[in-house]
Scaffold this motif. Structure first.
Motif, PDB file in Angstrom:
ATOM      1  N   ASP A 137       0.851  -1.207  -0.021  1.00  0.00           N
ATOM      2  CA  ASP A 137      -0.020  -0.107   0.091  1.00  0.00           C
ATOM      3  C   ASP A 137       0.924   1.397  -0.095  1.00  0.00           C
ATOM      4  N   CYS A 138       2.013   1.291  -0.378  1.00  0.00           N
ATOM      5  CA  CYS A 138       3.049   2.074  -0.327  1.00  0.00           C
ATOM      6  C   CYS A 138       2.714   3.434  -1.512  1.00  0.00           C
ATOM      7  N   ALA A 139       3.059   4.618  -1.532  1.00  0.00           N
ATOM      8  CA  ALA A 139       2.894   5.562  -2.392  1.00  0.00           C
ATOM      9  C   ALA A 139       3.802   5.208  -3.203  1.00  0.00           C
ATOM     10  N   PRO A 140       3.496   5.432  -4.603  1.00  0.00           N
ATOM     11  CA  PRO A 140       4.567   4.985  -5.725  1.00  0.00           C
ATOM     12  C   PRO A 140       5.279   6.310  -6.203  1.00  0.00           C
ATOM     13  N   ALA A 141       6.605   6.161  -6.523  1.00  0.00           N
ATOM     14  CA  ALA A 141       7.657   7.061  -6.824  1.00  0.00           C
ATOM     15  C   ALA A 141       7.852   7.175  -8.119  1.00  0.00           C
ATOM     16  N   SER A 142       8.180   8.507  -8.697  1.00  0.00           N
ATOM     17  CA  SER A 142       8.205   8.567 -10.237  1.00  0.00           C
ATOM     18  C   SER A 142       9.578   8.025 -10.598  1.00  0.00           C
ATOM     19  N   THR A 143      10.752   8.201  -9.801  1.00  0.00           N
ATOM     20  CA  THR A 143      11.928   7.856 -10.319  1.00  0.00           C
ATOM     21  C   THR A 143      12.477   6.957  -9.419  1.00  0.00           C
ATOM     22  N   PRO A 144      13.561   5.898  -9.536  1.00  0.00           N
ATOM     23  CA  PRO A 144      14.078   4.879  -8.832  1.00  0.00           C
ATOM     24  C   PRO A 144      14.844   5.524  -7.728  1.00  0.00           C
ATOM     25  N   THR A 176      15.426  -7.245 -12.295  1.00  0.00           N
ATOM     26  CA  THR A 176      16.411  -6.426 -13.444  1.00  0.00           C
ATOM     27  C   THR A 176      16.240  -7.218 -14.886  1.00  0.00           C
ATOM     28  N   LEU A 177      15.596  -8.860 -14.809  1.00  0.00           N
ATOM     29  CA  LEU A 177      15.872  -9.421 -16.024  1.00  0.00           C
ATOM     30  C   LEU A 177      14.853  -8.657 -17.149  1.00  0.00           C
ATOM     31  N   THR A 178      13.706  -8.139 -16.568  1.00  0.00           N
ATOM     32  CA  THR A 178      12.715  -7.430 -17.527  1.00  0.00           C
ATOM     33  C   THR A 178      12.940  -5.757 -17.053  1.00  0.00           C
ATOM     34  N   ARG A 179      13.576  -5.519 -16.169  1.00  0.00           N
ATOM     35  CA  ARG A 179      13.474  -4.024 -15.591  1.00  0.00           C
ATOM     36  C   ARG A 179      14.914  -3.497 -15.632  1.00  0.00           C
ATOM     37  N   PRO A 180      15.566  -3.335 -16.932  1.00  0.00           N
ATOM     38  CA  PRO A 180      16.716  -2.743 -16.880  1.00  0.00           C
ATOM     39  C   PRO A 180      16.815  -1.186 -16.549  1.00  0.00           C
ATOM     40  N   ASP A 181      15.629  -0.571 -16.289  1.00  0.00           N
ATOM     41  CA  ASP A 181      15.584   0.881 -15.910  1.00  0.00           C
ATOM     42  C   ASP A 181      15.930   0.759 -14.231  1.00  0.00           C
ATOM     43  N   ILE A 182      16.047  -0.139 -13.665  1.00  0.00           N
ATOM     44  CA  ILE A 182      16.369   0.019 -12.133  1.00  0.00           C
ATOM     45  C   ILE A 182      17.719  -0.624 -11.922  1.00  0.00           C
ATOM     46  N   GLN A 183      18.538  -0.757 -12.855  1.00  0.00           N
ATOM     47  CA  GLN A 183      19.676  -1.619 -12.725  1.00  0.00           C
ATOM     48  C   GLN A 183      20.542  -0.559 -11.955  1.00  0.00           C
ATOM     49  N   PHE A 184      20.751   0.573 -12.601  1.00  0.00           N
ATOM     50  CA  PHE A 184      21.726   1.572 -11.988  1.00  0.00           C
ATOM     51  C   PHE A 184      21.408   1.754 -10.591  1.00  0.00           C
ATOM     52  N   ALA A 185      20.207   2.028 -10.258  1.00  0.00           N
ATOM     53  CA  ALA A 185      19.987   2.371  -8.743  1.00  0.00           C
ATOM     54  C   ALA A 185      20.279   1.168  -7.907  1.00  0.00           C
ATOM     55  N   LEU A 186      19.842  -0.178  -8.431  1.00  0.00           N
ATOM     56  CA  LEU A 186      20.046  -1.087  -7.742  1.00  0.00           C
ATOM     57  C   LEU A 186      21.425  -1.633  -7.458  1.00  0.00           C
ATOM     58  N   ASN A 187      22.246  -1.372  -8.551  1.00  0.00           N
ATOM     59  CA  ASN A 187      23.739  -1.716  -8.315  1.00  0.00           C
ATOM     60  C   ASN A 187      24.330  -0.616  -7.292  1.00  0.00           C
ATOM     61  N   LEU A 188      23.790   0.778  -7.411  1.00  0.00           N
ATOM     62  CA  LEU A 188      24.299   1.551  -6.506  1.00  0.00           C
ATOM     63  C   LEU A 188      23.974   0.988  -4.790  1.00  0.00           C
ATOM     64  N   VAL A 189      22.683   0.532  -4.691  1.00  0.00           N
ATOM     65  CA  VAL A 189      22.421   0.160  -3.464  1.00  0.00           C
ATOM     66  C   VAL A 189      23.113  -1.130  -2.965  1.00  0.00           C
ATOM     67  N   CYS A 190      23.141  -1.768  -3.858  1.00  0.00           N
ATOM     68  CA  CYS A 190      24.021  -3.116  -3.662  1.00  0.00           C
ATOM     69  C   CYS A 190      25.459  -3.196  -3.185  1.00  0.00           C
ATOM     70  N   ILE A 208      11.721   0.327  -4.666  1.00  0.00           N
ATOM     71  CA  ILE A 208      10.646  -0.626  -4.543  1.00  0.00           C
ATOM     72  C   ILE A 208       9.242   0.272  -4.783  1.00  0.00           C
ATOM     73  N   ARG A 209       9.261   1.591  -4.278  1.00  0.00           N
ATOM     74  CA  ARG A 209       8.134   2.492  -4.681  1.00  0.00           C
ATOM     75  C   ARG A 209       8.172   2.794  -6.047  1.00  0.00           C
ATOM     76  N   TYR A 210       9.097   2.952  -6.799  1.00  0.00           N
ATOM     77  CA  TYR A 210       9.157   3.008  -8.154  1.00  0.00           C
ATOM     78  C   TYR A 210       8.559   1.699  -8.617  1.00  0.00           C
ATOM     79  N   ILE A 211       8.733   0.600  -8.324  1.00  0.00           N
ATOM     80  CA  ILE A 211       8.432  -0.509  -8.754  1.00  0.00           C
ATOM     81  C   ILE A 211       6.836  -0.490  -8.816  1.00  0.00           C
ATOM     82  N   LYS A 212       6.289  -0.146  -7.676  1.00  0.00           N
ATOM     83  CA  LYS A 212       4.781  -0.113  -7.294  1.00  0.00           C
ATOM     84  C   LYS A 212       4.100   0.845  -8.339  1.00  0.00           C
TER      85      LYS A 212
END
Length: 240
Positions: A137-144, A176-190, A208-212
């Motif tokens: 039930d989180c609020a969606p975000a427009s960018t990752p 990220t198999l089908t969501r290359p748009d989050i690869q940079f952000a996730l790499n930064l976090v990991c 995750i809010r961006y995924i929502k």
């Protein structure tokens, strides 16, 4: 080894069972199954990929079949329907199998077909990820990621649930198999998985809010394209 309670034989107290067939639950079972199934494919004429041992390719003259195996699930495609039917019949003679028809859902990947080609996404997997993160039930975000990372709160406090952090980050990596748009952000976090701070978890929740808000995003494959190699880069506003 000893006979288990309820199965003791007073006439042969020192005897134990001999296992003649690998079954589910044994550590050796996956290896025994893969060895048997791969031997069958190699005998049929397939070759095992050196890059991915679970990928098998049959290539003879102009006929090609590609088979991807994951434990006892497999995806199969090729350009000769008669040859594929012959393979399916041979597999049914050798193994007890169930043909599920056209690919629609495989290991979290959902396939949707159209006149131009195919669209892959992970809508159901993303919903399960939101549930695991307790953010349905989180609020969606427009960018990752936010624009100014250094201003995210919690830069000096260690996150008290590092296992939960690593678990969610790992689930996002599969997305990220089908969501290359989050690869940079996730790499930064990991890069902070060894000792995440509160700010890192805030950034993870932002993804995750961006995924929502983009849960139906995916990758389109068109059959009307050339073979020109194209590459795209993800900008971080010259921060690198």
């Amino acid at each position: 080894m000893q006979q288990p309670p309820g199965f003791k034989d007073s006439n042969y107290p020192s005897h134990v069972w001999k296992l003649n067939k690998a079954v589910y639950g044994l550590k050796q079972a996956p290896r025994a199954w893969f060895d048997k199934f791969s031997s069958f494919l190699l005998k049929f004429g397939f070759e095992c990929s050196f890059k991915d041992p679970s990928l098998f390719v049959y290539l003879k003259n102009n006929d090609i079949i590609i088979l991807l195996l994951y434990v006892d699930d497999m995806a199969l495609t090729g350009n000769n329907p008669q040859l594929i039917n012959a393979l399916l019949q041979s597999m049914n003679d050798e193994f007890r199998m169930k043909y599920l028809g056209r690919l629609s859902y495989f290991l979290g990947l959902q396939a949707h077909y159209n006149t131009d080609g195919m669209f892959l996404n992970q809508h159901k997997y993303a919903e399960e990820l939101l549930l695991a993160a307790r953010m349905t039930d989180c609020a969606p975000a427009s960018t990752p990621l936010p624009l100014e990372l250094q201003k995210v709160k919690g830069q000096d406090d260690l996150f008290d649930q590092p296992t939960h952090f690593c678990s969610l980050a790992g689930k996002l990596q599969y997305l990220t198999l089908t969501r290359p748009d989050i690869q940079f952000a996730l790499n930064l976090v990991c890069q902070r998985m060894h000792a995440p701070i509160v700010a890192d978890f805030t950034l993870l929740k932002r993804i995750i809010r961006y995924i929502k808000g983009t849960i139906d995003y995916g990758v389109s494959f068109s059959k009307n394209v050339d073979f020109t190699l194209r590459a795209y880069s993800d900008s971080d506003y010259a921060g690198c």
